[in-house]
Enzyme design. Sequence first.
Site, PDB file in Angstrom:
ATOM      1  N   HIS A  29       2.037   1.719  -3.420  1.00 11.15           N
ATOM      2  CA  HIS A  29       0.868   2.236  -4.166  1.00 11.15           C
ATOM      3  C   HIS A  29       0.769   3.757  -3.977  1.00 11.15           C
ATOM      4  O   HIS A  29       0.593   4.514  -4.929  1.00 11.15           O
ATOM      5  CB  HIS A  29      -0.422   1.553  -3.681  1.00 11.15           C
ATOM      6  CG  HIS A  29      -1.681   2.254  -4.093  1.00 11.15           C
ATOM      7  ND1 HIS A  29      -2.126   3.404  -3.460  1.00 11.15           N
ATOM      8  CD2 HIS A  29      -2.564   2.010  -5.078  1.00 11.15           C
ATOM      9  CE1 HIS A  29      -3.229   3.823  -4.060  1.00 11.15           C
ATOM     10  NE2 HIS A  29      -3.522   2.988  -5.038  1.00 11.15           N
ATOM     11  N   LYS A  46       0.846  -1.207   0.000  1.00 15.49           N
ATOM     12  CA  LYS A  46       0.000   0.000   0.000  1.00 15.49           C
ATOM     13  C   LYS A  46       0.879   1.255   0.000  1.00 15.49           C
ATOM     14  O   LYS A  46       0.556   2.259  -0.641  1.00 15.49           O
ATOM     15  CB  LYS A  46      -0.954  -0.011   1.207  1.00 15.49           C
ATOM     16  CG  LYS A  46      -1.806   1.258   1.335  1.00 15.49           C
ATOM     17  CD  LYS A  46      -2.688   1.456   0.121  1.00 15.49           C
ATOM     18  CE  LYS A  46      -3.636   2.611   0.091  1.00 15.49           C
ATOM     19  NZ  LYS A  46      -3.520   3.766   0.881  1.00 15.49           N
TER      20      LYS A  46
HETATM   21  C1  6PG Z   1      -5.844   5.713  -1.186  1.00 13.98           C
HETATM   22  C2  6PG Z   1      -4.984   6.916  -0.861  1.00 13.98           C
HETATM   23  C3  6PG Z   1      -5.076   7.335   0.558  1.00 13.98           C
HETATM   24  C4  6PG Z   1      -4.101   8.458   0.927  1.00 13.98           C
HETATM   25  C5  6PG Z   1      -4.490   9.771   0.371  1.00 13.98           C
HETATM   26  C6  6PG Z   1      -3.724  10.984   0.899  1.00 13.98           C
HETATM   27  O1  6PG Z   1      -5.263   4.776  -1.688  1.00 13.98           O
HETATM   28  O2  6PG Z   1      -7.053   5.737  -0.968  1.00 13.98           O
HETATM   29  O3  6PG Z   1      -3.649   6.578  -1.128  1.00 13.98           O
HETATM   30  O4  6PG Z   1      -4.795   6.210   1.342  1.00 13.98           O
HETATM   31  O5  6PG Z   1      -4.064   8.572   2.289  1.00 13.98           O
HETATM   32  O6  6PG Z   1      -4.419   9.747  -1.002  1.00 13.98           O
HETATM   33  O7  6PG Z   1      -2.372  10.876   0.867  1.00 13.98           O
HETATM   34  P1  6PG Z   1      -1.479  12.212   1.095  1.00 13.98           P
HETATM   35  O8  6PG Z   1      -2.212  13.043   2.101  1.00 13.98           O
HETATM   36  O9  6PG Z   1      -0.165  11.779   1.632  1.00 13.98           O
HETATM   37  O10 6PG Z   1      -1.420  12.874  -0.238  1.00 13.98           O
END
Ligand code: 6PG
Length: 476
Positions: free
Chosen positions: A184, A181
Amino acid sequence: MSVIAVVGLATMGMNLARNLARNGFGVSVYNRTTSRVDDFMKQYGSEGAFTPAHTPEELVSQLEKPRRILIMVKAGPPVDDTIEHLAPYLEAGDILIDGGNSYFLDTVRRGKALEARGFRFIGTGVSGGEEGALNGPSIMPGGARDAYQQVEPMLTRISAHVDGEPCCTYIGPGGAGHYVKMVHNGIEYADIQLIAEAYDLLSHALELGAEDLSRIFAEWNKGDLESYLIQITSEVLAKRDRATGRPLVDVILDEAAQKGTGKWASQSALDLGIPVTAITEAVFARFLSALKADRQVASRTLAGADGAMRAPAPGSLVDDVRSALYASKMVAYAQGFEQMQAASNEYGWDLKLGAIARIWRGGCIIRARFLNRITDAYAESPGLKNLLLAPYFRDAMASAQDAWRRVLSVAVDRGIPVPAFSSSLAYYDAYRRERLPANLVQGLRDYFGAHTYKRIDREGSFHTRWSQDGEEVPVR
Ligand code: 6PG
């Protein structure tokens, strides 16, 4: 009796609980601030078989054994606090699942500690934001396989599905799920940065407004670039601000925030010695954006480019930027997958890279048409060293590269910063070079520090007494 509990009723927790209930599972819901439980029941209680709990004791008494508890709280100490809050009421064999964006080494630590107490632990990535949590996320569970088997029917059922296949598969032991993750999210940072650079380039070089750009991204979403992020870029660019009537994007402050998962991906890549330049450039670009006050001063002080090059034809620049975006994106994914392979070797996780690409095809933020190509590449060649070497990617890079280079020339000529585009091209050009100037790096290191070097024509390590008698001596 409920088959599962959801603890933590912020947006993600609420939506996962609703998704479970909609799919026919009996769900107990609990939150330490118990008014949230009552609010949840008032709002959504009629959607399915929910049972509210107001104490951990009550929660545990409502669950079938082995108890399955999905914890959806903020990453970090709240996860440990929640575990300790529940643990006194649990029995050996019960399963705790952390579905937040936890740091993978915390997951390793928690897994070991909980196993020593007789419990089972799953650290799972859940991607897709609030909408995905409700309608089908991509789920990346890691931990003990026997624990996963106890929750597999639920997780696969609530996940997104593509071509009838669930976007959920067992990733590997220990912190593997949260690691995947994390990568990802790193790729998500790179994808977003590349999109932002494409937007910046076209808006400055061709003086296009947000609405024109929205149409361009919508068009791109019909081809190889088709993906959730390209689609929502088109929607974000099309949105007008109610207060000013201007495109909303034009009144949004240009300081990017972050919660840290992209930084963790870069840090881990540095530890493993894997050059994930696109992810790291994207993290740096967010840091730089946050220096707004400094940039305001510099913008009035430092000279820029005069843009003397011939203006590119608008149509061809748009096509070129699309190719540059696609090529850079392929580099970002190639690097991310290489990082996961290195982590798999380092931690003994036996990650199945093709299966990971498969569960990213739906539900998650980086879902994209071309993930099929990645799955195919690993199916054809399971030991693939780098995605760029697979026939599809090799040929796609070959056909995109001229456009990519033209785009960078325009950017450099106009003084438009494109850190992720340019570092991705530098990576591509370095990766495909048989001989790099690291020979000189080695020579310099040996000159000032006797750090030794290897030769291309003989085995062994050598040192030259550069500033003494100039003799080369073998070093043992
Ligand atoms: C997801 C996203 C999520 C992540 C946000 C914000 O897969 O649903 O990756 O988990 O927390 O996109 O990430 P940042 O605040 O670090 O940009």
